[in-house]
Design an enzyme around this catalytic site. Sequence first.
Site, mmCIF file in Angstrom:
data_model
loop_
_atom_site.group_PDB
_atom_site.id
_atom_site.type_symbol
_atom_site.label_atom_id
_atom_site.label_comp_id
_atom_site.label_asym_id
_atom_site.label_seq_id
_atom_site.Cartn_x
_atom_site.Cartn_y
_atom_site.Cartn_z
ATOM 1 N N SER A 90 -11.448 -1.538 2.965
ATOM 2 C CA SER A 90 -10.586 -1.911 4.007
ATOM 3 C C SER A 90 -10.277 -0.587 4.392
ATOM 4 C CB SER A 90 -9.486 -2.740 3.427
ATOM 5 O OG SER A 90 -9.928 -4.028 2.912
ATOM 6 N N ARG A 125 0.880 -1.167 0.004
ATOM 7 C CA ARG A 125 -0.001 -0.011 0.028
ATOM 8 C C ARG A 125 0.763 1.247 -0.184
ATOM 9 N NH1 ARG A 125 -2.258 -3.911 -0.829
ATOM 10 N NH2 ARG A 125 -4.102 -4.550 -0.045
ATOM 11 N N GLU A 185 -5.438 2.776 6.299
ATOM 12 C CA GLU A 185 -5.135 2.642 4.798
ATOM 13 C C GLU A 185 -5.730 3.801 4.194
ATOM 14 O OE1 GLU A 185 -6.267 -0.186 1.180
ATOM 15 O OE2 GLU A 185 -5.928 -1.143 3.040
#
Length: 349
Positions: free
Chosen positions: A239, A165, A345
Site C-alpha cells: 500500500s 500508521r 505511507e
Amino acid sequence: MTDKTNYNLLANNTFGISEECRRFIQFDSVEELRGVLLSLTPADLPLLVIGGGSNLLLTQRFDGTVLRSGIKGIEVLDGGDGDSVLIRCGSGECFDDVVAYCVEHGYHGAENLSIIPGDVGASAVQNIGAYGCEAKDIIHRVEALDIATGEETAFTNEDCRYGYRQSRFKGEWKGKYIITYVTYRLSRTFTPHLEYGNITSELDKRGISAPDAKAVRDVIIDIRNAKLPDPKVEGNAGSFFMNPVVSRETFSRLIAAYPSMPHYHIDDCHEKIPAGWLIEQCGWKGRGLHDGKPADASCCTAAVHSRQALVLVNKGGATGADIVALSDAVRKSVKEKFGVDIYPEVNFL
C-alpha cells in the site's frame, strides 16, 4: 556482523530500485549494535535505519550509513493472567514469520496482520495494519538502544502514542532510537475479527461458518495474494498511500455526490475513505505516466497496479524519481476530483 562500503541497496528494497549507500552495517545482537553506535564518527553520518525495505522508496544515493537489524529470536513468556502470552521477538525477524508462529501455537490476535511485508522492528515504528487490526493492538513492549549513548531503554505501548500508521518513532523519536526487540501480547482465546473487507464472504465460499485462526489467516493470505503483486515480479511497497480520514463535513459532501462510496466509521467527527477507491475513480488503475502524461501501464516504467489502485509498481527500470512523479500525479488527481489530500505511507529517501 556485516559491514560494507559503497553498498548497492537493490536487494534491500522491495521496489527494486538500484541506489547505493556509503556504508551498510547489519548487526546481529544488541552488543554489536552498541559497539557500532559507540564507534561511529562524523564521517559515518547521517544514519538510516531500515528493515526489509518494504516501506522505502530510494530516490538517490544515501551518503551516509545504513543500519539494518539482524537480531533474531522468538521467545515465549507468560502473560501473567492465564489467558495472555507474551512473544518477545528480535527486531530483525520477519513479521509474518511471527504471525505464522503465533497461529501455529494457538496464540491469537495477530492473524489479521498476515503476510504484511517487513520486519518486527518496522511493525513498532509504522504501526502496520490490515483488515481492521493494527500492530498497536498487540504490541506490549518495545526495547531499543539510544543512538547517542548506546544505552538500553524500553517503552510501553502507551509510551509510543500509536495512531494510524504513526508512532513517536516516526515523529519526535525519529533518529533517536534503534529498536532491538518487540514484545507482543497475544491471547490463548480466539476472538475472530471478520468485519473488514471480504473475509466473511470468502469464508462462506469455503463453507466455514466457525473459523479458527488458521482459517482466517489462510483466507487473508489468499485475498492479499490475489490483489497484491509479488515484489519479486513487480517491484512495489504494498500500500503506497494511507487511507484519508476526513471530517464529517467533508464526508457528508462526498457521500451525497457518491452514494456508493465505501467508508469506515472512526468517530462522530471522522470517517475513513479507502484511498484505493479514490484513485480508481480518477482513472489511474492500470495506468502510469509516459512523457509526463497518463498512459497505459504497458508503455510506462512505473504504474498504478491493475488489480489494486493503492499500489504503485515498478514495471521494470523505474527510478525513484519515476515513482515520485507518478505519486504526485495521482495525488493531484484525487485532490482535484474529491478535494481530499492523500499522503504516501512509504518513506522517501
